[in-house]
Design an enzyme around this catalytic site. Structure first.
Site, mmCIF file in Angstrom:
data_model
loop_
_atom_site.group_PDB
_atom_site.id
_atom_site.type_symbol
_atom_site.label_atom_id
_atom_site.label_comp_id
_atom_site.label_asym_id
_atom_site.label_seq_id
_atom_site.Cartn_x
_atom_site.Cartn_y
_atom_site.Cartn_z
ATOM 1 N N TYR A 42 -25.116 9.242 41.793
ATOM 2 C CA TYR A 42 -24.787 8.094 42.637
ATOM 3 C C TYR A 42 -23.427 8.288 43.308
ATOM 4 C CZ TYR A 42 -28.529 4.788 41.423
ATOM 5 O OH TYR A 42 -29.736 4.140 41.299
ATOM 6 N N ARG A 97 -34.288 -10.659 39.394
ATOM 7 C CA ARG A 97 -34.741 -11.482 40.508
ATOM 8 C C ARG A 97 -36.111 -12.115 40.332
ATOM 9 N NH1 ARG A 97 -33.924 -7.289 45.248
ATOM 10 N NH2 ARG A 97 -34.271 -5.853 43.517
ATOM 11 N N ARG A 111 -27.801 -16.355 41.502
ATOM 12 C CA ARG A 111 -27.498 -15.373 42.559
ATOM 13 C C ARG A 111 -27.266 -16.026 43.909
ATOM 14 N NH1 ARG A 111 -26.265 -11.747 44.374
ATOM 15 N NH2 ARG A 111 -27.647 -9.985 44.683
ATOM 16 N N ARG A 151 -34.677 -4.194 33.077
ATOM 17 C CA ARG A 151 -34.471 -5.191 34.134
ATOM 18 C C ARG A 151 -35.134 -6.526 33.807
ATOM 19 N NH1 ARG A 151 -36.146 -1.392 39.099
ATOM 20 N NH2 ARG A 151 -34.475 0.136 39.016
ATOM 21 N N ASP A 197 -24.275 -3.150 35.159
ATOM 22 C CA ASP A 197 -24.849 -2.132 36.031
ATOM 23 C C ASP A 197 -24.298 -0.780 35.614
ATOM 24 O OD1 ASP A 197 -26.414 -1.830 38.808
ATOM 25 O OD2 ASP A 197 -24.759 -0.400 38.782
#
Length: 358
Positions: free
Chosen positions: A166, A44, A53, A40, A89
């Site tokens: 998931y 962010r 974003r 990652r 992703d």
């Protein structure tokens, strides 16, 4: 690969591009300095990412090769890491297979038509990966075209179990009870689901390598919720089938799971040139469980990046010391960077690892 410049038939120069520390370590060759990258690392915590974003959703970035390449390159420019992991992703392959994926603020990924029974497995589309996920391959091509040869592009995908979990849970979960119940109650449908995923994920990773990815990582993020017996019965055959495919591609593969200290022998049995460790096992102990014939990646606690500089330095030094200078160590965190991680702390770790191991 050497390039030769000739003038009037006389060799004037032979240029050999510098090797990649990351690729050397992944092949257990001597590597100075120890390579470092972060799961990652694009995200962010970076202000330049947050700017993008503000105008685009995560799925919009993934679908736009120019944007995905830009986000992939941001941490390389700012941090000086030794690899660029493509921005994507692990759940992207589920979208063309027929699942409705979105990312909800504060919740993470949400699948609204999750798999509830065997009939839902049969409805999953058999996709043409090259076309359905072409944007990711194009992002790899764009990224590779602007990076120096010493900085490889890491392609990645989820492992069959984690992607299936998931799809069944409809998002993240604490206990993954629906996934386990599905395994126990519908073993044939479970095998069908993972067989489909192995095919799709194998083709997806193959396309990334064809586009220029020089190393791969397979994320089995939630394998740690399983007992050794369940992993051996319900997961190992399918993960092994995927790694057999990847072994034909000629690039190193990293196999990573969270909270998998007790499962490390089974991850090794499934495959991978490098096994990733989380912070719950000390690096030297984890490497001994894995076996020194494989490389190891890790394993600083992501929360250590919030510690005072002296404490952070001590923890980085401890990870380096436990590697004992043995060829095959890739420095990373035990999981992904957290959204509020101080950028200066991340850069400090990169510089410190490079200085200590130069």
């Amino acid at each position: 690969r050497a390039s030769v410049r000739l003038e009037h038939g006389v060799i004037m120069a032979v240029t050999v591009p510098a090797s990649s520390p990351l690729l050397a370590a992944a092949r257990r060759q001597p590597s100075r300095p120890t390579p470092v990258w972060f799961m990652r690392q694009a995200g962010r915590y970076l202000p330049e990412y947050r700017t993008i974003r503000e105008q685009h959703t995560l799925l919009e970035i993934c679908a736009d090769p120019q944007l995905a390449a830009e986000v992939t390159l941001q941490p390389v420019r700012r941090l000086g890491v030794d690899a660029a992991i493509i921005f994507a992703d692990i759940l992207l392959p589920l979208v063309p297979m027929g699942l409705d994926l979105s990312f909800v603020e504060g919740e993470g990924p949400v699948i609204r038509n999750r798999i509830r029974g065997p009939a839902d497995v049969k409805r999953l589309a058999v996709i043409d990966v090259a076309n359905a996920l072409a944007s990711v391959a194009e992002a790899v091509r764009l990224t590779r075209s602007v990076l120096p040869p010493t900085v490889p592009v890491i392609g990645f995908a989820g492992a069959p179990f984690t992607v299936a979990a998931y799809a069944i849970e409809g998002g993240s979960s604490r206990h993954f009870a629906d996934t386990k119940r599905f395994m126990y109650e519908h073993p044939e449908a479970w095998a069908e689901l993972l067989t489909k995923l192995v095919r799709v994920l194998g083709e997806y990773l193959t396309a990334q390598v064809a586009a220029g990815a020089e190393i791969l990582q397979v994320f089995d993020s939630w394998a740690g919720v399983l007992s050794p017996a369940d992993y051996r019965r319900y997961v190992l055959p399918h993960s092994r089938a995927l790694f057999v495919q990847l072994g034909l591609l000629g690039v190193p593969v990293i196999h990573f799971g969270v909270n998998t200290g007790e499962l490390l022998p089974f991850l090794v049995a499934a495959g991978g040139d490098v096994i990733g460790l989380d912070w719950r096992v000390e690096l030297d102990e984890g490497w001994s469980r894995i076996g020194f014939e494989r490389g190891v990646q890790g394993n600083l606690d992501p929360v250590a990046l919030f510690a005072p500089p002296a404490e952070l330095e001590a923890r980085v030094r401890d990870v380096i010391a436990r590697a004992q200078g043995r060829p095959g160590h890739i420095f990373n965190l035990g999981h992904g960077l957290l959204p509020d991680t101080p950028v200066d702390a991340v850069r400090r770790v990169v510089d410190l690892v490079h200085t200590l191991t130069a």
